[in-house]
Design an enzyme around this catalytic site. Structure first.
Site, mmCIF file in Angstrom:
data_model
loop_
_atom_site.group_PDB
_atom_site.id
_atom_site.type_symbol
_atom_site.label_atom_id
_atom_site.label_comp_id
_atom_site.label_asym_id
_atom_site.label_seq_id
_atom_site.Cartn_x
_atom_site.Cartn_y
_atom_site.Cartn_z
ATOM 1 N N THR A 1 -9.975 4.918 -1.321
ATOM 2 C CA THR A 1 -11.499 4.305 -1.283
ATOM 3 C C THR A 1 -12.359 5.069 -1.040
ATOM 4 O O THR A 1 -13.720 4.905 -1.517
ATOM 5 C CB THR A 1 -11.416 3.104 -0.268
ATOM 6 O OG1 THR A 1 -11.029 3.556 1.009
ATOM 7 C CG2 THR A 1 -10.683 1.894 -0.666
ATOM 8 N N HIS B 1 0.813 -1.168 0.108
ATOM 9 C CA HIS B 1 0.003 -0.120 -0.046
ATOM 10 C C HIS B 1 0.802 1.407 0.117
ATOM 11 O O HIS B 1 0.529 2.464 0.196
ATOM 12 C CB HIS B 1 -0.816 0.192 1.176
ATOM 13 C CG HIS B 1 -1.954 -1.034 1.155
ATOM 14 N ND1 HIS B 1 -3.233 -0.757 0.619
ATOM 15 C CD2 HIS B 1 -1.968 -2.418 1.740
ATOM 16 C CE1 HIS B 1 -3.969 -1.821 0.869
ATOM 17 N NE2 HIS B 1 -3.247 -2.704 1.455
ATOM 18 N N LYS C 1 -16.380 5.596 -2.469
ATOM 19 C CA LYS C 1 -17.563 5.662 -1.714
ATOM 20 C C LYS C 1 -18.654 7.076 -2.406
ATOM 21 O O LYS C 1 -19.784 7.082 -2.488
ATOM 22 C CB LYS C 1 -17.326 6.006 -0.189
ATOM 23 C CG LYS C 1 -16.669 4.567 0.311
ATOM 24 C CD LYS C 1 -16.171 4.844 1.400
ATOM 25 C CE LYS C 1 -15.124 3.878 2.162
ATOM 26 N NZ LYS C 1 -14.081 4.158 3.245
ATOM 27 N N LYS D 1 -1.848 14.335 0.928
ATOM 28 C CA LYS D 1 -3.179 14.468 0.681
ATOM 29 C C LYS D 1 -3.813 15.840 0.415
ATOM 30 O O LYS D 1 -4.887 16.035 -0.053
ATOM 31 C CB LYS D 1 -4.243 13.934 1.613
ATOM 32 C CG LYS D 1 -3.856 12.285 1.901
ATOM 33 C CD LYS D 1 -4.621 11.757 2.996
ATOM 34 C CE LYS D 1 -4.402 10.235 2.983
ATOM 35 N NZ LYS D 1 -4.723 9.432 2.109
ATOM 36 N N LYS E 1 -10.544 12.435 5.060
ATOM 37 C CA LYS E 1 -9.692 11.435 5.068
ATOM 38 C C LYS E 1 -8.764 12.167 6.047
ATOM 39 O O LYS E 1 -8.587 13.010 6.668
ATOM 40 C CB LYS E 1 -9.123 11.325 3.510
ATOM 41 C CG LYS E 1 -8.330 12.719 3.010
ATOM 42 C CD LYS E 1 -7.765 12.431 1.528
ATOM 43 C CE LYS E 1 -9.023 12.410 0.638
ATOM 44 N NZ LYS E 1 -9.097 11.032 -0.285
ATOM 45 N N ARG E 2 -7.654 10.812 6.218
ATOM 46 C CA ARG E 2 -6.735 11.203 7.251
ATOM 47 C C ARG E 2 -5.927 12.538 6.697
ATOM 48 O O ARG E 2 -5.452 12.765 5.461
ATOM 49 C CB ARG E 2 -5.501 10.173 7.086
ATOM 50 C CG ARG E 2 -4.234 10.108 7.917
ATOM 51 C CD ARG E 2 -3.739 8.851 8.023
ATOM 52 N NE ARG E 2 -3.363 8.259 6.759
ATOM 53 C CZ ARG E 2 -2.196 8.205 6.287
ATOM 54 N NH1 ARG E 2 -1.455 8.932 6.579
ATOM 55 N NH2 ARG E 2 -2.170 7.665 4.991
#
Length: 817
Positions: free
Chosen positions: A665, A369, A669, A563, A557-558
């Site tokens: 992911t 990952h 969603k 990100k 998200k984290r």
């Protein structure tokens, strides 16, 4: 009366009998559990009564499933993951058993509304982010497809942490999710095993010239399994998530010994309790990092011992274990499976090294990952060897034999040897161990798998090209669509038939309705309803009022620099500046949502949260922004909150630096619920764009090859962006001029570190992407068409598809029910 009418009448009578049976079962369960009338029970006691009733319903199929696996000697997969982010299980279990409406009717007859008790269930603190949520989706899909697959992990006493925002800053509180116990688990003390740490291990020559192991001393910890049933969509297959808890032997005592012995026993007690106390111990200290290694070996050893014991009990020879067992390593945390399986096969069950190694490599498979080489897990040898002396000897021997093979293939190329060595620069390289000890290595999105082959793991790809493959991630549509968005699920039923519920690829048929006016209108109505539900939740929980008629632009998200939540909030600052100056009269009214946790020791991530909160405070109290722009930070974002957030989104922010996100992911969603992806060509965004077309996604920014070229060859100067672009300069200056407080930390992070994730390089393209999103959103018909296309094309991102690929290409298992 026609036969058709008779059939309907019989079905209705059967339904009434089932409802009455459930009602009686529920009442009896409540009386047994609490010894009181139902009217006297607290809301939490009512929830536990509902859950206990559901457990009664599923237990029969759980027993039956295990009996079938045993009788048929079915090959089974064991999915080892340090996280399983399950979310609440009551609603999904009811849906999968097919009794949600029946039980609701049964309780309604008692004057009880079941919906009020769902929130009594805590989110299980067994994971943090995408890694754990993926594992949860996978075991859900395995059960749904009737495939024999189980999870293996740790029963953490405390989750990562409960996030609170206090004075605009993240504060971490203990996540006491087990305070009232975990209603779905079954403790199995008869299945306990012992796990050994420390001591001294060496090989001693025998008179015949062979070697024998000597392992003296050390500390033994009892691992007790707690089993959680995982219910398949048809209710027939019920697999198992086994969570290991570190416990003291029942004969342990602190009394009747000397003071010195008591102190030693207290230290032992504290050590045992610490192993399964926290998800992700604080790794800023040596002891914290060592504890993480202890956790990894603890659940790996316990899990592998349990698997072998089960095989022996079923009469399967260990030489052919791979015909009956597959073990999958989810990232590197369980990579010690390779060495532990070798230890048991060689030391305990006396297979030769060659026999054991052949079995191990046929049994084990590994999912990577992590694209970033610096993030690949490594352990200092001087920490690893004293803690796991026998495991270290085994890894040494694995490495010695492997490097002999490397040198044979690449004579004289010691640089190649260094790149491939499991033991290198005083470190044990866990990804390298996982690759060498497995038969399959996969990435989790097409672009990710290619980057692994071409850069991060290139030396291993050259050595083992046949082992590398791609398995694009997926999410379970049962939770993220059927459970989270029942109105949309009903619309799919009404248009394309309910067959998509068991075969999500059929969702593609929904694209036929992309130009259908009434379907477009219904999709828009469902989205509006979901936005109102989220707005109402926010008002009730926080008091903040937002306009549900605005566009909902969401990034959850984290919190991590790659990100790029920081780029998002810098854009918001720029938008606010333009609104104040009257330069954005046509600005599309927008509510921008952020959510996610920053690791406690991750200073820049926590500063990013602080900036988001400061900007939100300023904008939400500004008359100039009223009706045009609002900002929300969703505190303590997790699975259950996500079930309200994903269906409400108009824009799905997926803006990581290209080449950094393995898959993602959350993007799936959002897509599944009709949100439009605004993102970079990173991770699974690439495949989402390919699935829906450029007209139904908004893509911006540098491509992965451009980013990697800058990393490899340089040529990027953040000061050029700062000095050459007045917009960027103004936005960054707002971080240090007191407008939002003092954010010199973030200012320096970007400018002094040369903007390592290219936030400023992509900033103008990001602005343009938002302008494009606003333009498209104003065209209601075209936007609704895009929503329908995204929903329809999301079926390929179901974890059912992913699991079928794993099952056929890697594990060699099949559905048996």
């Amino acid at each position: 009366m026609t036969q058709w009418s008779k059939d309907i009448q019989m079905a209705e009578e059967e339904r009434k009998r089932t409802v009455e049976s459930l009602r009686k079962r529920f009442v009896a369960t409540g009386h047994i559990l609490w010894g009181r009338e139902l009217s006297e029970l607290t809301p939490h006691e009512m929830f536990r009564t509902v859950a206990a009733t559901v457990k009664e319903l599923l237990s029969e199929n759980w027993i039956r499933t295990n009996r079938i696996y045993s009788e048929q000697k079915t090959k089974q997969v064991y999915y080892f993951s340090i996280e399983f982010l399950l979310g609440r299980l009551l609603n999904s279990n009811l849906i999968n058993l097919g009794v949600k409406e029946l039980l609701a009717d049964a309780l309604k007859g008692l004057g009880i509304s079941m919906t009020r008790y769902y929130e009594e269930e805590p989110d299980a603190g067994l994971g943090n982010g995408g890694l754990g949520r993926l594992a949860a989706c996978f075991i859900d899909s395995l059960a749904a497809l009737g495939m024999p697959g189980h999870g293996c992990s740790i029963r953490y006493q405390y989750g990562l942490f409960e996030q609170k925002i206090v004075d605009g800053q993240q504060v971490e509180l203990p996540d006491r999710w087990l305070r009232d116990g975990f209603v779905w688990e079954y403790r199995k003390p008869d299945k306990a095993v012992n796990v050994r740490f420390g001591g001294n291990a060496w090989m001693r020559p025998r008179p015949d010239g062979s070697l024998e192991l000597v392992h003296e001393g050390g500390t033994t910890v009892m691992a007790v399994p707690y089993d959680v049933p995982i219910v398949g969509a048809n209710g027939k297959t019920v697999n198992t998530l086994r969570l290991w808890n570190a416990e003291l032997n029942k004969d342990f005592t602190l009394y009747g010994v000397t003071q010195e012995q008591r102190e030693e026993r207290q230290r032992y007690q504290r050590f045992v309790e610490s192993i399964t106390e926290f998800l992700y111990p604080n790794d800023s200290s040596y002891e914290g990092r060592r504890l993480r290694l202890v956790q990894e070996y603890f659940f790996v050893s316990a899990g592998v011992q349990s698997i072998i014991r089960n095989q022996l009990r079923s009469g399967v020879p260990l030489h052919s274990m791979d015909e009956h067992v597959a073990i999958h390593i989810n990232d590197t945390h369980p990579a010690l499976v390779v060495a532990e399986l070798m230890r048991l096969l060689v030391d305990v069950y006396e297979l030769t090294w060659g026999e054991a190694w052949a079995v191990t490599r046929r049994v084990v498979a590994y999912t990577n990952h992590t694209i970033m080489p610096e993030a690949l897990e490594k352990w200092p040898i001087d920490m690893f060897k004293p803690l796991l002396p026998r495991i270290y000897l085994i890894i040494e021997e694995i490495n010695r034999r492997f490097l002999t093979e490397v040198r044979r293939r690449y004579p004289g190329d010691e640089e190649r040897v260094r790149e491939l060595s499991i033991l290198q620069d005083g470190q044990v390289h866990m990804a390298r161990l996982a690759i060498v000890g497995s038969h399959s290595v996969n990435g989790v999105a097409e672009i990710h798998s290619e980057i692994l082959k071409n850069t991060t793991l290139h030396p291993f790809y050259e050595f083992y090209p046949e082992r590398f493959n791609n398995k694009t991630n997926g999410v379970t549509h049962r939770r993220w669509l059927i459970g989270a968005n029942p109105e949309l699920a009903q619309l799919l039923d009404d248009t394309i038939s309910p067959a998509w519920r068991t075969e999500p690829s059929y969702m593609a048929d929904f694209a036929r309705y992309a130009d259908h006016h009434k379907v477009q209108q219904r999709v828009a109505e469902i989205k509006a309803t979901r936005k109102k539900i989220l707005a109402r939740w926010l008002r009730e929980k926080t008091g903040q009022r937002i306009d549900a008629d605005t566009m909902f632009d969401i990034q959850v998200k984290r919190i991590h620099s790659y990100k790029r939540q920081l780029m998002n909030i810098l854009y918001v600052i720029d938008a606010f500046e333009r609104i104040k100056e009257g330069m954005a009269e046509d600005f599309l009214p927008t509510t921008v949502f952020f959510g996610g946790k920053a690791a406690p020791g991750y200073y820049i991530a926590k500063e990013t949260i602080r900036l988001i909160c400061a900007v939100a405070q300023r904008i939400n109290n500004s008359q100039a922004a009223e009706g045009k722009l609002a900002v929300v930070f969703l505190e303590n974002f997790g699975v259950s909150l996500g079930e309200a957030v994903y269906p409400a989104a108009d824009i799905s922010e997926q803006i990581s630096t290209a080449s950094k996100e393995a898959s993602g992911t959350g993007n799936m969603k959002f897509m599944m619920n009709g949100a439009i992806t605004l993102g970079t060509l990173d991770g699974a965004n690439v495949e989402i764009r390919d699935a829906v077309g450029d007209e139904n996604a908004i893509i911006f920014g540098m491509h992965a090859d451009e980013v990697m070229n800058y990393y490899a060859n340089g040529g990027y100067s953040v000061w050029d962006e700062y000095n050459g672009n007045p917009t960027i300069r103004r936005v960054l200056d707002r971080l240090v001029d007191g407008t939002y407080g003092d954010f010199r930390s973030l200012y320096d992070y970007l400018l002094r570190n040369n903007d390592e994730y290219f936030i400023l390089k992509d900033f103008e393209a990001y602005r343009a992407a938002h302008e494009e999103a606003a333009r498209r959103y104003r065209d209601k018909e075209a936007w609704r068409k895009s929503m329908i296309i995204n929903i329809a094309r999301s079926g390929r991102f179901s974890s059912d598809r992913t699991i079928r690929e794993y099952a056929s290409d890697i594990w060699g298992i099949r559905g048996v029910q």
